[in-house]
Design a protein around this motif. Sequence first.
Motif, PDB file in Angstrom:
ATOM      1  N   ASP A   1      20.455  12.676  11.594  1.00 42.04           N
ATOM      2  CA  ASP A   1      21.644  11.848  11.385  1.00 42.04           C
ATOM      3  C   ASP A   1      21.855  11.636   9.888  1.00 42.04           C
ATOM      4  OD1 ASP A   1      23.718  10.048  11.380  1.00 42.04           O
ATOM      5  OD2 ASP A   1      22.895   8.827  12.989  1.00 42.04           O
ATOM      6  N   ALA A   2      22.589  12.535   9.283  1.00 40.34           N
ATOM      7  CA  ALA A   2      22.815  12.468   7.837  1.00 40.34           C
ATOM      8  C   ALA A   2      23.981  11.561   7.470  1.00 40.34           C
ATOM      9  CB  ALA A   2      23.076  13.869   7.292  1.00 40.34           C
ATOM     10  N   SER A   3      24.735  11.102   8.464  1.00 39.15           N
ATOM     11  CA  SER A   3      25.941  10.331   8.160  1.00 39.15           C
ATOM     12  C   SER A   3      25.714   8.815   8.087  1.00 39.15           C
ATOM     13  CB  SER A   3      27.026  10.631   9.188  1.00 39.15           C
ATOM     14  OG  SER A   3      26.616  10.201  10.468  1.00 39.15           O
ATOM     15  N   ARG A   4      24.824   8.283   8.889  1.00 39.26           N
ATOM     16  CA  ARG A   4      24.598   6.834   8.877  1.00 39.26           C
ATOM     17  C   ARG A   4      23.667   6.446   7.743  1.00 39.26           C
ATOM     18  NH1 ARG A   4      23.409   4.378  14.764  1.00 39.26           N
ATOM     19  NH2 ARG A   4      22.413   6.368  14.966  1.00 39.26           N
ATOM     20  N   PRO A   5      23.952   5.344   7.044  1.00 39.87           N
ATOM     21  CA  PRO A   5      23.087   4.924   5.938  1.00 39.87           C
ATOM     22  C   PRO A   5      21.746   4.389   6.426  1.00 39.87           C
ATOM     23  CG  PRO A   5      24.876   3.349   6.228  1.00 39.87           C
ATOM     24  CD  PRO A   5      25.120   4.484   7.184  1.00 39.87           C
ATOM     25  N   ILE A   6      20.770   4.487   5.551  1.00 40.50           N
ATOM     26  CA  ILE A   6      19.428   4.001   5.838  1.00 40.50           C
ATOM     27  C   ILE A   6      18.977   3.102   4.686  1.00 40.50           C
ATOM     28  CG2 ILE A   6      18.448   6.151   4.952  1.00 40.50           C
ATOM     29  CD1 ILE A   6      16.109   5.749   6.916  1.00 40.50           C
ATOM     30  N   ALA A   7      18.443   1.933   5.053  1.00 44.01           N
ATOM     31  CA  ALA A   7      18.031   0.941   4.063  1.00 44.01           C
ATOM     32  C   ALA A   7      16.545   0.625   4.231  1.00 44.01           C
ATOM     33  CB  ALA A   7      18.841  -0.340   4.234  1.00 44.01           C
ATOM     34  N   ILE A   8      15.934   0.222   3.123  1.00 48.85           N
ATOM     35  CA  ILE A   8      14.529  -0.168   3.147  1.00 48.85           C
ATOM     36  C   ILE A   8      14.346  -1.472   2.395  1.00 48.85           C
ATOM     37  CG2 ILE A   8      13.943   1.194   1.094  1.00 48.85           C
ATOM     38  CD1 ILE A   8      11.152   1.623   2.523  1.00 48.85           C
ATOM     39  N   VAL A   9      13.457  -2.293   2.909  1.00 55.44           N
ATOM     40  CA  VAL A   9      13.001  -3.485   2.217  1.00 55.44           C
ATOM     41  C   VAL A   9      11.668  -3.103   1.595  1.00 55.44           C
ATOM     42  CG1 VAL A   9      12.187  -5.857   2.482  1.00 55.44           C
ATOM     43  CG2 VAL A   9      14.121  -5.035   3.862  1.00 55.44           C
ATOM     44  N   THR A  10      11.569  -3.242   0.274  1.00 57.73           N
ATOM     45  CA  THR A  10      10.336  -2.861  -0.409  1.00 57.73           C
ATOM     46  C   THR A  10      10.125  -3.720  -1.647  1.00 57.73           C
ATOM     47  OG1 THR A  10       9.024  -0.954  -1.114  1.00 57.73           O
ATOM     48  CG2 THR A  10      11.309  -1.018  -1.866  1.00 57.73           C
TER      49      THR A  10
ATOM     50  N   SER B   1       0.804  -1.223   0.000  1.00 52.76           N
ATOM     51  CA  SER B   1       0.000   0.000   0.000  1.00 52.76           C
ATOM     52  C   SER B   1       0.839   1.277   0.000  1.00 52.76           C
ATOM     53  CB  SER B   1      -0.908  -0.001   1.227  1.00 52.76           C
ATOM     54  OG  SER B   1      -1.556   1.232   1.371  1.00 52.76           O
ATOM     55  N   LYS B   2       0.368   2.267  -0.731  1.00 49.32           N
ATOM     56  CA  LYS B   2       1.041   3.576  -0.809  1.00 49.32           C
ATOM     57  C   LYS B   2       1.172   4.231   0.567  1.00 49.32           C
ATOM     58  CE  LYS B   2       2.111   4.596  -5.061  1.00 49.32           C
ATOM     59  NZ  LYS B   2       3.516   4.659  -5.426  1.00 49.32           N
ATOM     60  N   LYS B   3       0.228   3.948   1.475  1.00 45.95           N
ATOM     61  CA  LYS B   3       0.306   4.586   2.795  1.00 45.95           C
ATOM     62  C   LYS B   3       1.567   4.148   3.539  1.00 45.95           C
ATOM     63  CE  LYS B   3      -2.371   1.613   5.854  1.00 45.95           C
ATOM     64  NZ  LYS B   3      -3.515   1.506   6.734  1.00 45.95           N
ATOM     65  N   TYR B   4       1.989   2.892   3.383  1.00 44.97           N
ATOM     66  CA  TYR B   4       3.212   2.422   4.034  1.00 44.97           C
ATOM     67  C   TYR B   4       4.443   3.068   3.403  1.00 44.97           C
ATOM     68  CZ  TYR B   4       0.003  -1.030   5.883  1.00 44.97           C
ATOM     69  OH  TYR B   4      -1.065  -1.633   6.484  1.00 44.97           O
ATOM     70  N   VAL B   5       4.397   3.244   2.096  1.00 46.88           N
ATOM     71  CA  VAL B   5       5.485   3.890   1.376  1.00 46.88           C
ATOM     72  C   VAL B   5       5.626   5.343   1.830  1.00 46.88           C
ATOM     73  CG1 VAL B   5       6.245   4.633  -0.916  1.00 46.88           C
ATOM     74  CG2 VAL B   5       5.326   2.335  -0.592  1.00 46.88           C
ATOM     75  N   LYS B   6       4.521   6.053   1.954  1.00 46.91           N
ATOM     76  CA  LYS B   6       4.551   7.447   2.404  1.00 46.91           C
ATOM     77  C   LYS B   6       5.079   7.558   3.840  1.00 46.91           C
ATOM     78  CE  LYS B   6       1.221   9.633  -0.585  1.00 46.91           C
ATOM     79  NZ  LYS B   6       2.112  10.672  -1.083  1.00 46.91           N
ATOM     80  N   MET B   7       4.668   6.617   4.694  1.00 46.24           N
ATOM     81  CA  MET B   7       5.169   6.635   6.072  1.00 46.24           C
ATOM     82  C   MET B   7       6.681   6.407   6.094  1.00 46.24           C
ATOM     83  SD  MET B   7       2.288   4.846   8.482  1.00 46.24           S
ATOM     84  CE  MET B   7       1.871   3.443   7.454  1.00 46.24           C
ATOM     85  N   ALA B   8       7.170   5.496   5.257  1.00 43.29           N
ATOM     86  CA  ALA B   8       8.612   5.227   5.192  1.00 43.29           C
ATOM     87  C   ALA B   8       9.378   6.448   4.688  1.00 43.29           C
ATOM     88  CB  ALA B   8       8.883   4.017   4.305  1.00 43.29           C
TER      89      ALA B   8
END
Length: 96
Positions: A30-39, A12-19
């Motif tokens: 915290d702009a220095s640490r990487p952020i990953a997503i499972v999608t 659902s798009k709502k989960y994508v928008k929340m992410a």
Amino acid sequence: MHEGLLTIAYGSKKYVKMAQSLSRSYRRHDASRPIAIVTDEKNAPTMRRFFDIVIPYRPEYGAGVVQKLHADLYSPFEKTLFVDSDCLFYKSPRSE
């Protein structure tokens, strides 16, 4: 990579928008640490704008909450901070 944040958002798009909101709030503190997503594949192009690493969703790991039980298999980091996609950061997640 040594450490980073991981979240899961697919379907659902709502989960994508929340992410996306999670990513923005994290970057603010915290702009220095990487952020990953499972999608999933349909949302991957959009998520590449907000996340350093986009990991393909694996339906064989189960549905819904069961996906979180596989965070260790998804994570590209040695140390992982897993955060639900419906959360926001109001201060730095680093210990001080």
